[in-house]
Scaffold this motif. Structure first.
Motif, short mmCIF file in Angstrom:
data_model
loop_
_atom_site.label_atom_id
_atom_site.label_comp_id
_atom_site.label_asym_id
_atom_site.label_seq_id
_atom_site.Cartn_x
_atom_site.Cartn_y
_atom_site.Cartn_z
N SER A 69 34.70 36.93 31.73
CA SER A 69 36.03 36.79 30.69
C SER A 69 35.76 35.75 29.52
N GLU A 70 35.95 35.95 28.42
CA GLU A 70 35.66 35.15 27.09
C GLU A 70 36.79 34.46 26.75
N PHE A 71 36.88 33.14 27.01
CA PHE A 71 38.49 32.43 26.53
C PHE A 71 37.75 31.84 24.90
N PHE A 80 39.71 35.36 36.05
CA PHE A 80 39.05 33.96 36.05
C PHE A 80 40.01 33.05 35.26
N ILE A 81 39.94 31.91 35.82
CA ILE A 81 40.85 30.66 35.66
C ILE A 81 40.01 29.57 34.80
N LEU A 82 40.48 29.16 33.82
CA LEU A 82 40.01 28.23 33.18
C LEU A 82 40.48 26.89 33.14
N SER A 83 40.00 25.81 33.40
CA SER A 83 40.74 24.47 33.63
C SER A 83 40.09 23.44 32.82
N LYS A 84 40.90 22.31 32.35
CA LYS A 84 40.15 21.22 31.63
C LYS A 84 40.93 20.17 32.46
N GLU A 85 39.69 19.15 32.58
CA GLU A 85 39.97 17.96 33.45
C GLU A 85 41.13 17.17 32.84
N GLY A 86 42.16 16.69 33.66
CA GLY A 86 43.10 15.54 32.97
C GLY A 86 44.32 16.17 32.16
N SER A 87 44.05 17.31 31.96
CA SER A 87 45.06 18.11 31.28
C SER A 87 46.35 18.52 31.79
N GLY A 99 37.38 31.70 39.89
CA GLY A 99 37.68 33.07 40.30
C GLY A 99 38.88 33.52 41.41
N SER A 100 39.50 34.64 41.12
CA SER A 100 40.53 34.90 41.95
C SER A 100 40.51 36.36 42.19
N ARG A 107 44.37 32.12 32.27
CA ARG A 107 44.20 33.10 33.10
C ARG A 107 43.44 34.26 32.29
N LEU A 108 42.42 34.95 32.66
CA LEU A 108 41.97 36.22 32.20
C LEU A 108 41.59 37.25 32.96
N LYS A 109 42.00 38.55 32.76
CA LYS A 109 41.42 39.52 33.53
C LYS A 109 40.01 39.65 33.45
N SER A 110 39.08 39.99 34.59
CA SER A 110 37.63 40.06 34.12
C SER A 110 37.37 41.39 33.52
#
Length: 769
Positions: free
Chosen positions: A536-538, A511-518, A555-556, A524-527
């Motif tokens: 996945s918990e960030f 799982f990939i967590l992205s923040k707009e404008g950052s 996700g990838s 990235r975290l393994k599921s």
């Protein structure tokens, strides 16, 4: 029967002990010494003579001469007598005996005991003439050289066995150099072999020199071999510091490090944490430290096998001319191809060696002289290229007789291995207005992956170091539905902990967590599979306002890290300032999870209070305004009553002077009217300017100019003056009579008009009316 046999046995043993006394011969005593029979000068020594119980006196002899006599205490009979010597010197060295007397008879002497005192002469030197590491059962040759001519040499081994070898030296009478070669063995692997060498004069064999430095012989045993490694690496620049680690069995008592070709060994105690290993610190590293090393350990079970060989290379020894390493036009090469690297130098070396910075690859070649350039060169051909070749390379020069002493390193050259030629894009740079060199790369189609850029000059094949990596992620490639939630809430206070959980019912590896404008790369975290879903918990600890924003997750799959799914629905995280509990009443306590509810309640109460205050102010202002209107109505009512009482039939004229009135009643009415007008003038500041009506005014209306201050008062009613009265005043003015320049406000009703009077104001009405 058994009791009788036991009694007879005890009687026989008792008679056996007393038989020598009855026959006239006493048992021979036993002499011992503490702490040892070989001591250094200044040591305290105690001789112990063990005799038969009942002895009356004990005697101690040195070289046949009586040294001490001690009477025995009859009240506390013992079978031991101690002779104490403080701060022994060379005069105390010699051969000792002891004896005792009992019932008028003397015992025989004990066996002789030699006390050796060391430190009378300077120490000799001891060295191993062969390899100080031997296999079990092997022999070793040790060389001992005395510091005094003509001394006899003695070689000792530390330990309970008290082994020693004595030998007269072989001397060169011209140089007065003497030495002895001790051929010692067989050496077993069940003990440590620590040797020392002493010298002494022949006529005083118990007075020795100071001991030589110890030489420990390592025995290669059968225990499991240890591991050896160097930090930061086995190739290190001269003058820097390094550590050699040796780790073996958990029962190891002591570790040893040996450099091949050296006649010395180094030992170090084990470290208790972490694990059982030893550390040898070298600072600074010199060219004398270069070579091949092995390590051993000794335990109660014996000696270990030797470790693998560690080759320690010291660089920076030759720095007359720098070396140059060059490669292909581009540092990025395709997988499977061959690459040729050139190492050149103006200085002659026997060999050039190419080494990867992680020291997982090295290759050496003989140098060749290139007459056209006047340089020495070696061509290193590498291939077929695999990802293992990616990294940074350097080359060095060295000579055959010192293969572990290298020159200063060449420049760094970086090699990257790619899937194919299509991954390489070149572009010419351009200078910007700010003096920066820049190039734009346009991708004809979006290809996910990790990108780097390099720079180079046209006059050199040397490339710069790579830029930081840039990941290009392509979204919308996986048709998975993803969800993103925030815990405990999307609105939190600064300093709290927040967890963003991304999950899906579809199979997702990462799982990939992205923040707009950052500008920061996504997380990235393994599921993990939980409750039949991938998630996945960030976690974010101690959040600040910088983390506020809109988040999405993707996700990838591991097979295509840069091809992502569609984005989840956005989640906005709001981080506000913290609530200080110190601002709350002392009796008020708020649980950590109730701060948000308290904030909402506090805001509601504040809004209600402000609204109540606004309504209260509005009511007060309105009441004040109504009171003002009520007062004006009362004034108007008084004016009407005055008008009705005086009437408006007769004209009224008034002079500011003391003119007489023909009609007293009219005069009284006039005085009352003008008094009312003056009161209004004084009270409200109203000024009326009269003027002659223009010609052609058929109705003869009269206009009055009214000051604005009076118009602000609503509900005021002016006295009525008839047209005849005004005409009378105009006639008087034409005749030169004095007429009042101020009159009250005028309300005029034209002929034929309704009963209600029309008001004309000049100039323009006051704004608001």
């Amino acid at each position: 029967m058994t009791f009788t046999f036991t009694a007879l046995l005890c009687l026989g043993l008792t008679l056996g002990l007393w038989i020598p006394v009855l026959t006239g011969s006493l048992p021979k005593p036993i002499l011992r010494v503490q702490p040892d029979s070989v001591v250094s000068m200044g040591t305290t020594v105690t001789f112990i003579c063990e005799e038969t119980i009942g002895a009356k006196q004990s005697y101690l002899y040195r070289n046949g001469n009586l040294q001490r006599r001690v009477p025995k205490n009859n009240q506390k009979p013992t079978n031991k007598t101690e002779f104490l010597f403080l701060n022994v010197g060379h005069q105390n060295a010699g051969q000792y005996h002891c004896s005792y007397k009992s019932q008028g008879k003397s015992s025989d002497y004990s066996e002789p005991l030699e006390l050796v005192v060391t430190g009378a002469y300077s120490k000799p030197s001891l060295s191993a003439q062969t390899n100080p590491v031997v296999t079990s059962g092997g022999y070793v040759t040790l060389k001992c050289e005395p510091s005094h001519y003509g001394h006899t040499l003695i070689l000792t081994v530390e330990g309970p066995q008290k082994l020693s070898w004595r030998q007269d030296p072989q001397c060169n009478y011209y140089t007065e150099n003497c030495h002895v070669l001790f051929y010692v063995g067989p050496l077993t692997s069940n003990q440590r072999w620590i040797f020392r060498c002493y010298s002494y004069e022949t006529n005083t064999p118990q007075v020795w020199s100071a001991p030589s430095e110890p030489v420990e012989i390592l025995v290669s045993g059968k225990l499991q071999k240890p591991t050896i490694k160097a930090e930061p690496g086995s190739v290190i620049h001269s003058g820097k510091a390094m550590i050699i680690w040796c780790q073996g069995d958990l029962d190891a008592e002591i570790y040893f490090l040996h450099k091949e070709g050296s006649h010395n060994t180094q030992s170090t105690q084990t470290l208790q944490q972490p694990g059982n290993k030893a550390k040898l610190f070298i600072r600074p590293v010199t060219q004398g430290h270069a070579g091949d090393y092995r390590c051993y350990y000794y335990s109660s079970a014996g000696w270990s096998e030797p470790s693998d060989t560690l080759e320690l290379v010291v660089t920076g020894i030759y720095n007359y001319h720098p070396l140059m390493l060059s490669g292909p036009p581009s540092p990025v090469v395709p997988e499977g191809g061959n690459v040729t690297l050139h190492c050149t130098s103006h200085r002659y070396y026997d060999k050039f060696i190419l080494i990867k910075e992680d020291q997982k690859f090295s290759s050496s070649l003989d140098t060749k002289y290139i007459s056209s350039t006047g340089q020495h060169q070696a061509l290193f051909v590498m291939g077929p290229m695999t990802p293992n070749y990616s990294g940074t390379f350097r080359c060095y020069g060295y000579y055959k007789h010192t293969p572990q002493l290298w020159s200063e390193p060449s420049n760094l050259l970086k090699i990257l291995i790619t899937v194919g030629e299509a991954d390489i894009i070149q572009s010419s740079s351009q200078w910007t207005k700010d003096g920066l060199s820049m190039a734009n790369f346009t991708l004809s189609h979006s290809t996910g992956g990790q990108y780097r850029c390099y720079g180079a000059h046209n006059l050199s094949s040397e490339w710069s170091a790579s830029s930081d990596p840039l990941d290009i992620l392509i979204t919308g490639q996986l048709h998975h539905v993803l969800f993103l939630s925030v815990m405990p809430n999307s609105t939190v206070h600064s300093g709290e902990n927040v967890t963003l959980m991304c999950w899906s019912t579809y199979s997702v590896d990462t799982f990939i967590l992205s923040k707009e404008g950052s500008g920061q790369p996504p997380l990235r975290l393994k599921s993990k599979i939980q409750d039949q879903q991938y998630q996945s918990e960030f976690s974010m600890s101690g959040v600040t306002s910088k983390l506020s924003g809109t988040y999405r997750c993707y996700g990838s799959h591991d097979s295509s890290l840069y091809l992502l799914s569609f984005a989840s629905a956005p989640v906005e995280l709001i981080v506000s300032g913290p609530i200080r509990t110190s601002d709350l009443p002392p009796t008020m306590s708020i649980p950590p999870d109730g701060l948000q509810r308290y904030l909402k309640a506090l805001i509601g109460v504040s809004v209600a209070f402000l609204l109540f205050l606004f309504i209260l102010i509005f009511i007060l202002l309105r009441r004040r305004h109504q009171e003002k209107f009520r007062k004006d109505d009362e004034d108007a009512q008084k004016g009407k009553e005055l008008q009705l009482s005086t009437g408006a039939a007769e004209p009224v004229t008034r002079d500011r002077g003391h003119q007489k009135r023909s009609n007293p009643a009219a005069a009284t009415q006039e005085e009352s009217l003008y008094a009312s007008v003056e009161d209004m003038e004084t009270k409200d500041g109203v000024e009326l300017d009269t003027w002659k009506p223009p010609e052609g005014d058929p109705q003869g209306e009269t206009y009055a100019q009214v000051e604005p201050s009076r118009l602000r008062r609503a509900g005021a009613i002016s006295p009525v003056v008839s047209r005849e009265q005004l005409n009378t005043k105009y006639e008087q003015a034409e005749e030169g009579q004095e007429v009042d320049s101020q009159v009250g406000p005028i309300l005029h009703r034209p002929a034929g008009s309704p009963s209600q009077a029309d008001t004309f104001l000049s100039p323009s009405p006051t704004p608001g009316y």
